[in-house]
Write a protein that holds these residues in place. Structure first.
Motif, PDB file in Angstrom:
ATOM      1  N   THR A  88      65.435  -1.178  25.307  1.00 39.36           N
ATOM      2  CA  THR A  88      65.729   0.252  25.444  1.00 39.36           C
ATOM      3  C   THR A  88      66.962   0.589  24.627  1.00 39.36           C
ATOM      4  N   ILE A  89      66.886   1.717  23.962  1.00 38.68           N
ATOM      5  CA  ILE A  89      68.081   2.161  23.223  1.00 38.68           C
ATOM      6  C   ILE A  89      69.201   2.484  24.211  1.00 38.68           C
ATOM      7  N   ASP A  90      68.838   2.774  25.473  1.00 36.74           N
ATOM      8  CA  ASP A  90      69.843   3.231  26.450  1.00 36.74           C
ATOM      9  C   ASP A  90      70.780   2.113  26.917  1.00 36.74           C
ATOM     10  N   ASN A 105      54.955   6.297  27.960  1.00 38.25           N
ATOM     11  CA  ASN A 105      55.788   6.314  29.175  1.00 38.25           C
ATOM     12  C   ASN A 105      55.066   7.073  30.295  1.00 38.25           C
ATOM     13  N   GLU A 140      73.358  12.947  26.550  1.00 40.07           N
ATOM     14  CA  GLU A 140      72.435  13.962  27.106  1.00 40.07           C
ATOM     15  C   GLU A 140      72.597  14.097  28.620  1.00 40.07           C
ATOM     16  N   GLN A 172      63.161  14.970  31.873  1.00 36.79           N
ATOM     17  CA  GLN A 172      63.557  14.862  30.466  1.00 36.79           C
ATOM     18  C   GLN A 172      64.861  15.640  30.319  1.00 36.79           C
ATOM     19  N   MET A 179      71.077  10.463  22.953  1.00 39.44           N
ATOM     20  CA  MET A 179      70.230  10.049  24.085  1.00 39.44           C
ATOM     21  C   MET A 179      70.967   9.073  25.005  1.00 39.44           C
ATOM     22  N   GLY A 180      70.227   8.490  25.948  1.00 42.26           N
ATOM     23  CA  GLY A 180      70.830   7.501  26.849  1.00 42.26           C
ATOM     24  C   GLY A 180      70.455   7.697  28.307  1.00 42.26           C
ATOM     25  N   ARG A 181      69.743   8.798  28.576  1.00 44.37           N
ATOM     26  CA  ARG A 181      69.382   9.142  29.958  1.00 44.37           C
ATOM     27  C   ARG A 181      70.630   9.185  30.845  1.00 44.37           C
ATOM     28  N   ARG A 220      65.506   6.688  17.859  1.00 45.05           N
ATOM     29  CA  ARG A 220      64.487   5.715  18.265  1.00 45.05           C
ATOM     30  C   ARG A 220      63.632   5.240  17.092  1.00 45.05           C
TER      31      ARG A 220
HETATM   32  O1  F6P Z   1      64.786   5.761  27.488  1.00 39.15           O
HETATM   33  C1  F6P Z   1      64.800   6.026  26.119  1.00 39.15           C
HETATM   34  C2  F6P Z   1      64.898   7.504  25.859  1.00 39.15           C
HETATM   35  O2  F6P Z   1      64.943   7.699  24.467  1.00 39.15           O
HETATM   36  C3  F6P Z   1      66.060   8.200  26.536  1.00 39.15           C
HETATM   37  O3  F6P Z   1      67.291   7.978  25.896  1.00 39.15           O
HETATM   38  C4  F6P Z   1      65.587   9.624  26.509  1.00 39.15           C
HETATM   39  O4  F6P Z   1      66.173  10.362  27.564  1.00 39.15           O
HETATM   40  C5  F6P Z   1      64.103   9.496  26.718  1.00 39.15           C
HETATM   41  O5  F6P Z   1      63.747   8.182  26.331  1.00 39.15           O
HETATM   42  C6  F6P Z   1      63.292  10.490  25.916  1.00 39.15           C
HETATM   43  O6  F6P Z   1      61.956  10.318  26.233  1.00 39.15           O
HETATM   44  P1  F6P Z   1      60.751  11.001  25.437  1.00 39.15           P
HETATM   45  O7  F6P Z   1      60.482  10.175  24.216  1.00 39.15           O
HETATM   46  O8  F6P Z   1      59.648  10.957  26.394  1.00 39.15           O
HETATM   47  O9  F6P Z   1      61.180  12.372  25.063  1.00 39.15           O
END
Ligand code: F6P
Length: 368
Positions: free
Chosen positions: A142-144, A78, A239, A262, A186-188, A292
Motif C-alpha cells: 500500500t502506498i499508505d 477494492n 487527505e 473516499q 493520499m494516505g487515507r 499510485r
Molecule cells: O489505499 C490506497 C489509496 O490510494 C488511499 O491513499 C486513497 O485514499 C484510496 O486508496 C483511493 O482509492 P480509490 O482508488 O478507490 O479512489
C-alpha cells in the motif's frame, strides 16, 4: 490440502488499490516458483476473480520484463470482499457472503497456497479465508504504509517520490508568483505519505490526520514566512488531515468498496481559507492517483522482489496464515493477525516529525 500431497501449484492475486511494485512482486513469486517446478495461477482482479472463478495460468514469458512496470498484470479491485459482496436483488443492493465460492474455486483449481498481495483490506479477508482452511501467505502492499507489523509496505517509497517531485516543481512556481500552494496527498487515515513526501520535498507546513491542526497557526506561519521575506509557502496536506474539533473531508461513500469512505477535498479548503484569512494568493493541487501510477522506485523494486521471493519460500515451508514483513533491513514473516491488529499511524513524537520540526516545518500547532 490432503496430508503429504506434493506441493505443486500456487495462485497469486493482487487486491485493493494498485501501486508501483505489484508486478515486481508477481515476478518475484512466479520466477522462483517455476524454477521449483510449481505451476502458477494468476487470479484476475483480486478477490473478485476468486469469487467468480476468473484466473489464468502464468508462464515465465508472462512475468518477464515486468519488474519496472506500474499497475498489475493481474488486475485489481477494492470492491471484491467475498464476505461483503453487494448483490442487486430487485431494486435493492443486499450484502451477501460469497466466501463459499472462494473455497470452491480454491479446491477446484487444485491450489496448494494463495499468495495474496494487498493492504489491510486484503489482509483482513486473507485472515478470514485462512480460518476457513485456505492456505494463504500475505504480501504487504500500500502506498499508505499503514500496515502494522512491517516497517514499510512496498509502493510507499514510489508515492513519496511522486510527492517530493511535485513539491520540487511547485516550489519554483510558488516562489515566482509569491503564492501559497496546498498539495493534497493520499494516505487515507494515516499521514505517512504527507510526512515523508513533505519532508523530502521541503514543505513549509505539513498537515496530518494524526496531528489535528489549528487554522490560526497555519495562517500565522504563512504570514510569518512572508514577513521574513519568504513570499511563498508550500503546504503538504494529507487527505485525512482535519482541524482541531473538525472531521475528515469525505468526498464520496460507496458501500461496494471494502472501505466505503473516499476521502478528498481538504486541499482546496486549506487553500481557500488561507487566501480568505491572509489575503495571500493561494492555489491547490490534488496529486490523487498520480501517486499510485507509473514505475516503482529502485527501493520499491528491490523490496518487492525480496517480498515476492520470500513469500514463495514461506509457501513452500508451509508458513500459512502469515505475511511477509520488513523488519529493519531484513525480510521476515509475521502472523497476518498481527498485521491487522491495529493501523500503523504517525505518532506525534515520531523521529521524522521531530526532524521536520527541527528544520522549521510546522504542523499547524502552536506548541513548537
Ligand atoms: O489505499 C490506497 C489509496 O490510494 C488511499 O491513499 C486513497 O485514499 C484510496 O486508496 C483511493 O482509492 P480509490 O482508488 O478507490 O479512489
Amino acid at each position: 490440502m490432503p496430508v503429504n500431497r506434493k506441493f505443486k501449484r500456487i495462485a497469486i492475486l493482487t487486491g485493493g488499490g494498485d501501486c508501483p511494485g505489484l508486478n515486481a512482486v508477481i515476478r518475484g513469486v512466479a520466477k522462483p516458483a517455476h524454477d521449483h517446478g510449481l505451476s502458477v495461477l494468476g487470479i484476475t482482479d483480486g478477490f473478485e476473480g476468486f469469487v467468480e472463478g476468473k484466473a489464468q495460468e502464468l508462464y515465465n514469458r508472462d512475468v518477464s520484463g515486468i519488474l519496472a512496470t506500474g499497475g498489475t498484470i493481474l488486475g485489481s479491485s477494492n470492491k471484491g470482499d467475498p464476505f461483503h459482496w453487494p448483490t442487486r436483488i430487485g431494486d435493492e443492493i443486499q450484502i451477501m457472503d460469497r466466501s463459499k465460492d472462494v473455497l470452491r474455486n480454491y479446491e477446484g483449481w487444485n491450489i496448494d497456497c494463495v499468495i495474496a498481495i494487498g493492504g489491510d483490506g486484503t489482509m483482513h479477508i486473507s485472515k478470514k479465508l485462512a480460518e476457513m482452511g485456505i492456505n494463504i501467505v500475505g504480501v504487504p502492499k500500500t502506498i499508505d504504509n499503514d500496515l502494522e507489523a512491517t516497517d514499510q509496505t512496498f509502493g510507499h517509497d514510489s508515492a513519496v517520490w511522486v510527492v517530493s517531485e511535485a513539491l520540487d516543481r511547485l516550489h519554483t512556481t510558488a516562489s515566482s508568483h509569491h503564492r501559497v500552494i496546498a498539495v493534497e496527498v493520499m494516505g487515507r487515515y494515516a499521514g505517512w505519505i504527507a510526512l515523508n513526501g513533505g519532508l523530502a520535498g521541503g514543505a513549509d507546513i505539513i498537515l496530518l490526520p494524526e496531528i489535528p491542526f489549528d487554522w490560526e497557526a497555519v495562517y500565522d506561519r504563512v504570514v510569518e514566512r512572508n514577513m521574513m521575506g519568504k513570499r511563498f509557502s508550500l503546504v503538504c496536506v494529507a487527505e485525512g488531515a482535519k482541524p482541531i474539533g473538525g472531521e475528515m473531508v469525505i468526498k464520496e461513500k460507496d458501500i461496494k468498496r471494502t472501505d466505503p469512505i473516499q476521502l478528498g477535498g481538504i486541499g482546496e479548503i486549506v487553500s481557500k481559507r488561507i487566501q480568505q484569512s491572509t489575503g495571500l494568493e493561494c492555489r491547490y493541487v490534488v496529486l490523487g492517483h498520480l501517486q499510485r501510477g507509473g514505475s516503482p522506485t529502485p527501493f520499491d523494486r528491490i523490496l518487492s522482489t525480496k517480498f515476492g521471493t520470500h513469500a514463495i519460500d514461506m509457501a513452500m515451508n508451509k508458513e500459512f496464515g502469515k505475511m511477509v514483513a520488513l523488519k529493519g533491513m531484513n525480510i521476515d514473516s509475521v502472523n497476518i493477525e498481527d498485521a491487522i491488529s491495529k493501523q500503523k499511524l504517525v505518532t506525534p513524537d515520531h523521529q521524522a516529525v521531530q526532524a521536520a520540526r527541527a528544520v522549521g516545518v510546522k504542523f499547524g500547532t502552536w506548541d513548537l
